[in-house]
Structures are given as C-alpha cells and as structure tokens.
Write a protein that holds these residues in place. Structure first.
Motif, PDB file in Angstrom:
ATOM      1  N   PHE A 102       1.008 -10.323  -8.283  1.00  0.00           N
ATOM      2  CA  PHE A 102       0.740  -9.178  -7.428  1.00  0.00           C
ATOM      3  C   PHE A 102       0.028  -8.083  -8.205  1.00  0.00           C
ATOM      4  O   PHE A 102       0.403  -7.773  -9.342  1.00  0.00           O
ATOM      5  CB  PHE A 102       2.044  -8.582  -6.882  1.00  0.00           C
ATOM      6  CG  PHE A 102       2.806  -9.494  -5.970  1.00  0.00           C
ATOM      7  CD1 PHE A 102       2.444  -9.631  -4.643  1.00  0.00           C
ATOM      8  CD2 PHE A 102       3.880 -10.208  -6.443  1.00  0.00           C
ATOM      9  CE1 PHE A 102       3.149 -10.467  -3.790  1.00  0.00           C
ATOM     10  CE2 PHE A 102       4.608 -11.044  -5.609  1.00  0.00           C
ATOM     11  CZ  PHE A 102       4.228 -11.175  -4.273  1.00  0.00           C
ATOM     12  N   LEU A 103      -0.973  -7.497  -7.602  1.00  0.00           N
ATOM     13  CA  LEU A 103      -1.556  -6.287  -8.163  1.00  0.00           C
ATOM     14  C   LEU A 103      -0.460  -5.223  -8.321  1.00  0.00           C
ATOM     15  O   LEU A 103       0.355  -5.038  -7.413  1.00  0.00           O
ATOM     16  CB  LEU A 103      -2.638  -5.749  -7.223  1.00  0.00           C
ATOM     17  CG  LEU A 103      -3.313  -4.447  -7.669  1.00  0.00           C
ATOM     18  CD1 LEU A 103      -4.349  -4.752  -8.735  1.00  0.00           C
ATOM     19  CD2 LEU A 103      -3.941  -3.728  -6.484  1.00  0.00           C
ATOM     20  N   PRO A 104      -0.409  -4.507  -9.453  1.00  0.00           N
ATOM     21  CA  PRO A 104       0.548  -3.406  -9.583  1.00  0.00           C
ATOM     22  C   PRO A 104       0.087  -2.211  -8.750  1.00  0.00           C
ATOM     23  O   PRO A 104      -0.322  -1.165  -9.267  1.00  0.00           O
ATOM     24  CB  PRO A 104       0.530  -3.112 -11.090  1.00  0.00           C
ATOM     25  CG  PRO A 104      -0.819  -3.545 -11.552  1.00  0.00           C
ATOM     26  CD  PRO A 104      -1.182  -4.728 -10.700  1.00  0.00           C
ATOM     27  N   ALA A 105       0.158  -2.392  -7.430  1.00  0.00           N
ATOM     28  CA  ALA A 105      -0.498  -1.468  -6.495  1.00  0.00           C
ATOM     29  C   ALA A 105       0.019  -0.043  -6.606  1.00  0.00           C
ATOM     30  O   ALA A 105      -0.762   0.920  -6.542  1.00  0.00           O
ATOM     31  CB  ALA A 105      -0.339  -1.987  -5.066  1.00  0.00           C
ATOM     32  N   ILE A 106       1.326   0.113  -6.758  1.00  0.00           N
ATOM     33  CA  ILE A 106       1.890   1.459  -6.815  1.00  0.00           C
ATOM     34  C   ILE A 106       1.418   2.185  -8.065  1.00  0.00           C
ATOM     35  O   ILE A 106       1.008   3.356  -8.019  1.00  0.00           O
ATOM     36  CB  ILE A 106       3.431   1.398  -6.769  1.00  0.00           C
ATOM     37  CG1 ILE A 106       3.896   0.731  -5.471  1.00  0.00           C
ATOM     38  CG2 ILE A 106       4.020   2.793  -6.903  1.00  0.00           C
ATOM     39  CD1 ILE A 106       3.430   1.415  -4.216  1.00  0.00           C
ATOM     40  N   ARG A 107       1.438   1.492  -9.200  1.00  0.00           N
ATOM     41  CA  ARG A 107       0.994   2.133 -10.449  1.00  0.00           C
ATOM     42  C   ARG A 107      -0.495   2.440 -10.408  1.00  0.00           C
ATOM     43  O   ARG A 107      -0.947   3.454 -10.957  1.00  0.00           O
ATOM     44  CB  ARG A 107       1.341   1.234 -11.638  1.00  0.00           C
ATOM     45  CG  ARG A 107       2.846   1.142 -11.887  1.00  0.00           C
ATOM     46  CD  ARG A 107       3.155   0.371 -13.154  1.00  0.00           C
ATOM     47  NE  ARG A 107       2.817  -1.037 -13.027  1.00  0.00           N
ATOM     48  CZ  ARG A 107       2.454  -1.817 -14.039  1.00  0.00           C
ATOM     49  NH1 ARG A 107       2.349  -1.315 -15.262  1.00  0.00           N
ATOM     50  NH2 ARG A 107       2.208  -3.083 -13.844  1.00  0.00           N
ATOM     51  N   VAL A 108      -1.270   1.570  -9.750  1.00  0.00           N
ATOM     52  CA  VAL A 108      -2.705   1.817  -9.594  1.00  0.00           C
ATOM     53  C   VAL A 108      -2.938   3.051  -8.727  1.00  0.00           C
ATOM     54  O   VAL A 108      -3.747   3.935  -9.062  1.00  0.00           O
ATOM     55  CB  VAL A 108      -3.389   0.575  -8.974  1.00  0.00           C
ATOM     56  CG1 VAL A 108      -4.816   0.894  -8.528  1.00  0.00           C
ATOM     57  CG2 VAL A 108      -3.406  -0.580  -9.972  1.00  0.00           C
ATOM     58  N   ARG A 109      -2.220   3.121  -7.611  1.00  0.00           N
ATOM     59  CA  ARG A 109      -2.408   4.260  -6.703  1.00  0.00           C
ATOM     60  C   ARG A 109      -1.966   5.562  -7.354  1.00  0.00           C
ATOM     61  O   ARG A 109      -2.629   6.597  -7.213  1.00  0.00           O
ATOM     62  CB  ARG A 109      -1.637   4.030  -5.402  1.00  0.00           C
ATOM     63  CG  ARG A 109      -1.945   5.075  -4.334  1.00  0.00           C
ATOM     64  CD  ARG A 109      -1.173   4.806  -3.055  1.00  0.00           C
ATOM     65  NE  ARG A 109      -1.576   5.732  -2.015  1.00  0.00           N
ATOM     66  CZ  ARG A 109      -1.145   6.983  -1.913  1.00  0.00           C
ATOM     67  NH1 ARG A 109      -0.290   7.446  -2.814  1.00  0.00           N
ATOM     68  NH2 ARG A 109      -1.548   7.772  -0.925  1.00  0.00           N
ATOM     69  N   HIS A 110      -0.837   5.556  -8.063  1.00  0.00           N
ATOM     70  CA  HIS A 110      -0.356   6.775  -8.712  1.00  0.00           C
ATOM     71  C   HIS A 110      -1.382   7.307  -9.720  1.00  0.00           C
ATOM     72  O   HIS A 110      -1.469   8.527  -9.921  1.00  0.00           O
ATOM     73  CB  HIS A 110       0.967   6.503  -9.429  1.00  0.00           C
ATOM     74  CG  HIS A 110       2.131   6.442  -8.484  1.00  0.00           C
ATOM     75  ND1 HIS A 110       3.398   6.041  -8.882  1.00  0.00           N
ATOM     76  CD2 HIS A 110       2.243   6.733  -7.157  1.00  0.00           C
ATOM     77  CE1 HIS A 110       4.218   6.084  -7.853  1.00  0.00           C
ATOM     78  NE2 HIS A 110       3.539   6.491  -6.797  1.00  0.00           N
ATOM     79  N   ARG A 111      -2.125   6.424 -10.330  1.00  0.00           N
ATOM     80  CA  ARG A 111      -3.136   6.843 -11.307  1.00  0.00           C
ATOM     81  C   ARG A 111      -4.461   7.226 -10.648  1.00  0.00           C
ATOM     82  O   ARG A 111      -5.361   7.710 -11.331  1.00  0.00           O
ATOM     83  CB  ARG A 111      -3.373   5.721 -12.331  1.00  0.00           C
ATOM     84  CG  ARG A 111      -2.236   5.548 -13.333  1.00  0.00           C
ATOM     85  CD  ARG A 111      -2.426   4.272 -14.131  1.00  0.00           C
ATOM     86  NE  ARG A 111      -1.497   4.175 -15.256  1.00  0.00           N
ATOM     87  CZ  ARG A 111      -0.236   3.756 -15.157  1.00  0.00           C
ATOM     88  NH1 ARG A 111       0.244   3.408 -13.966  1.00  0.00           N
ATOM     89  NH2 ARG A 111       0.542   3.690 -16.218  1.00  0.00           N
ATOM     90  N   GLY A 112      -4.604   6.978  -9.368  1.00  0.00           N
ATOM     91  CA  GLY A 112      -5.849   7.303  -8.682  1.00  0.00           C
ATOM     92  C   GLY A 112      -7.000   6.389  -9.036  1.00  0.00           C
ATOM     93  O   GLY A 112      -8.175   6.782  -8.914  1.00  0.00           O
ATOM     94  N   ILE A 113      -6.717   5.168  -9.463  1.00  0.00           N
ATOM     95  CA  ILE A 113      -7.778   4.203  -9.795  1.00  0.00           C
ATOM     96  C   ILE A 113      -8.394   3.701  -8.493  1.00  0.00           C
ATOM     97  O   ILE A 113      -7.679   3.223  -7.617  1.00  0.00           O
ATOM     98  CB  ILE A 113      -7.214   3.026 -10.604  1.00  0.00           C
ATOM     99  CG1 ILE A 113      -6.616   3.529 -11.921  1.00  0.00           C
ATOM    100  CG2 ILE A 113      -8.291   1.978 -10.870  1.00  0.00           C
ATOM    101  CD1 ILE A 113      -5.796   2.484 -12.667  1.00  0.00           C
ATOM    102  N   PRO A 114      -9.720   3.796  -8.338  1.00  0.00           N
ATOM    103  CA  PRO A 114     -10.339   3.331  -7.103  1.00  0.00           C
ATOM    104  C   PRO A 114     -10.134   1.821  -6.914  1.00  0.00           C
ATOM    105  O   PRO A 114     -10.217   1.043  -7.871  1.00  0.00           O
ATOM    106  CB  PRO A 114     -11.825   3.649  -7.290  1.00  0.00           C
ATOM    107  CG  PRO A 114     -11.870   4.681  -8.368  1.00  0.00           C
ATOM    108  CD  PRO A 114     -10.705   4.387  -9.262  1.00  0.00           C
ATOM    109  N   LEU A 115      -9.890   1.427  -5.668  1.00  0.00           N
ATOM    110  CA  LEU A 115      -9.715   0.029  -5.311  1.00  0.00           C
ATOM    111  C   LEU A 115     -10.783  -0.396  -4.323  1.00  0.00           C
ATOM    112  O   LEU A 115     -11.222   0.389  -3.470  1.00  0.00           O
ATOM    113  CB  LEU A 115      -8.344  -0.200  -4.666  1.00  0.00           C
ATOM    114  CG  LEU A 115      -7.124  -0.293  -5.571  1.00  0.00           C
ATOM    115  CD1 LEU A 115      -5.849  -0.213  -4.735  1.00  0.00           C
ATOM    116  CD2 LEU A 115      -7.155  -1.587  -6.363  1.00  0.00           C
TER     117      LEU A 115
END
Length: 339
Positions: A233-246
């Motif tokens: 699974f993509l670490p979606a929550i950690r990605v979103r918290h960092r503001g990394i564009p998806l």
C-alpha cells in the motif's frame, strides 16, 4: 431531458500499455515471478503488434475518461514511434517516457550508454513527440547514468519519471550496492525536483518521503496494479501530511478506469487513518487530472462528458455528482468521444 455534464479529463501518468495483453495469464506468486511472464510478453512485441494493441488500448483509456497518457516505454525506439502513431489514432494526448535501461531486462530494452539513450530521446524530440527523461529504476540504471540523466532533465527542463521503492527486494539491493535506499540515491544523483515523478514509492520510509517533499517531487500511485502485483500500500496518510503531490497511472493496465484508481487510493487512506473523506473530492479530481498533467509537462488536456442519466448516477443531485463518481461509478459513465 438530462444532458451530459462536462468535466476535466483524467490523466494517466504511468502506463505500460503492452502489459494489457497479460490480463489473466501472467501467473506467479509474487512480483518477481510475474515479471518473468511480463518479459516474455515484451520479447514478443513488434512494431505492428504495438501499433495495433496500443491503438485499441488507448481507445479503451479514452472511453474510460483518460484524455492523456504518459507511456513508460521500454520496448525500443522503433516501437516508441508506433506507440505515438497509435495515440494519434485513438485521439489521446501522448508523452513518451522513453526508458533508459543500462542492465537487466531484455537486450531490446537496453542502451550501450547514457549518451546513446539521450541520442534516442533527442531523436524523438526532433520528431515533435513530447518526452520525459526516464531512468527505469535504480536497479536498471547505475549511479553514473542517474547523474547524467538528472543533469539532462534539469538543463532541458524536462519531466523525469522513475520507478522507486516498489518492492522490498529493490530496497535491499540498493542498500547492498549503494549503501542508501532508492529515493536517497535519486536525491544524491540530482534526480529529484519539481519536475520529478517517482512511481509507486510503496515502501518509501519517512526519510525518503521527506526528500520528496523537500525537493518538490511527486508520486504516481497505481493502486489497481499495486494490488494485483502484491506490491503493498502507498503510505497515503504520510504522503498527504507532507503535502507531496500525487497523480495516478494505470501501469500494467489490468484495469483501465481512472475512477477506480482514485477510489482505491481513497480507500487505502481511509483504512490507514480509520476515518472517511481523507482526500476531499476536489483533491481526488486534482490527483486524477491536473497533477497528472503537471507530472507529464502538459499545459492542456481534453475534457470529458459524463452521462448523468447513467444507472450509476440515477437520483444523484448535480451538486453531488463528482463525489458520486469517485464513490461508486466506473469509467462506463463517460460518454464515448465522437468518432
């Protein structure tokens, strides 16, 4: 009378279109066993088969709501031209993410040097084909190639796309060879930046995600393929918290449906965070469209029309239309393009 509703089209930022031929017959208990079957299929492809298969598959993408595609292409330079012709036939925007491959894979995938790869890329550009600089992975490209390709992308202001952290074994091999994890190596080699898209990042750790955030790099998630291959699974929550564009991609094309990719992405985030609506509807549409266009260097991409009379949308008020699309619809709600 109910009229179709116009919406921005979706952008498929990562596709290996020939892998559409593998649906249901690429057996194997893990990614690496599946990969052997994939390489066998890659070896069978010809200019003619690419032209035919890609035109048909790009037509499927267009019908499902994708109006542009980034083709992560490693079948050789001649088939890249066939893929571009197929995209023209299907009426879909096309960026050739022509792949640099120094080692591994098949002979047809490899170039003798980074200079030879860049010569191929410049040949595509001279034909008017939009391109991105595309080291396949840190498995396929050694440090000296990554340094050269990162420099070229910066100087020419081109998108750079690369697989990284898809599988634990890939991370282990990078640590063994380089002493750092894949995204750390990409950072060391100047391959991260605002025009960089890392594909998957499924097993990226916190330090690697920080590197992506700090460099302005993006991640392309491919949830239907990542599920099919057992990637994780993509670490979606950690990605979103960092503001990394998806952005999203159909990758192996086991399924072609941008709404399903977005729904699975939100589903992953909900399971990780234990709450609903982690990504807002507006965020999901941004991920499915504008972010993908940005990753491919596209300024424009076509709109789509949605059949608001479709059975999946029966009784849905107009103000809830976009939320209903990502909550419970498939690509068949898209009105087929004329012609």
């Amino acid at each position: 009378m109910t009229r179709p509703r116009s919406l921005p089209g979706f952008v498929n930022a990562h596709s290996h279109t020939f892998q559409r031929a593998l649906r249901g017959r690429a057996a194997g208990r893990d990614f690496w066993a599946w990969r052997e079957g994939m390489l066998e299929e890659a070896a069978r492809q010809t200019d003619a088969s690419v032209r035919e298969l890609y035109a048909r598959t790009y037509g499927e993408m267009r019908a499902a709501g994708y109006t542009a595609v980034g083709e992560f292409h490693y079948l050789g330079i001649d088939t890249a031209l066939a893929a571009a012709d197929a995209a023209d036939e299907a009426g879909i925007g096309f960026v050739c993410l022509h792949v640099a491959y120094a080692r591994g894979g098949l002979p047809r995938m490899r170039q003798e040097s980074a200079t030879d790869y860049l010569r191929e890329l410049e040949g595509l550009r001279a034909r008017g084909i939009a391109v991105g600089v595309t080291p396949h992975s840190v498995r396929a490209c050694p440090r000296d190639w990554l340094l050269e390709l990162g420099r070229y992308a910066r100087v020419d202001d081109l998108p750079l796309h690369v697989h990284a952290d898809e599988q634990p074994r890939e991370v282990e091999e990078s640590l063994a060879e380089h002493g750092v994890r894949p995204i750390e190596l990409l950072a060391d080699c100047g391959c991260l930046g605002e025009r960089t898209t890392v594909v998957h990042a499924t097993h990226a750790n916190g330090a690697e995600l920080d590197l992506l955030r700090d460099s302005g790099s993006a991640i392309c998630a491919c949830p239907t393929t990542e599920a099919d291959l057992g990637d994780g699974f993509l670490p979606a929550i950690r990605v979103r918290h960092r503001g990394i564009p998806l952005c999203i991609g159909s990758d192996s094309n086991v399924r072609i449906d941008p709404l399903e990719e977005l729904r699975q992405l939100e589903g992953i985030a909900r399971r990780q965070d234990g709450r609903r609506d982690v990504f807002s509807t507006d965020e999901l549409f941004e991920i499915g469209g504008a972010n993908g266009a940005r990753a491919l260097g596209l300024e424009t991409w076509s709109a789509i029309e949605v059949d608001t009379a479709h059975r999946s949308l029966e009784g849905v008020a107009d103000e809830h239309l976009r939320a209903a699309l990502v909550a419970g619809c498939g690509g068949d709600v898209v009105v087929p393009p004329a012609g």
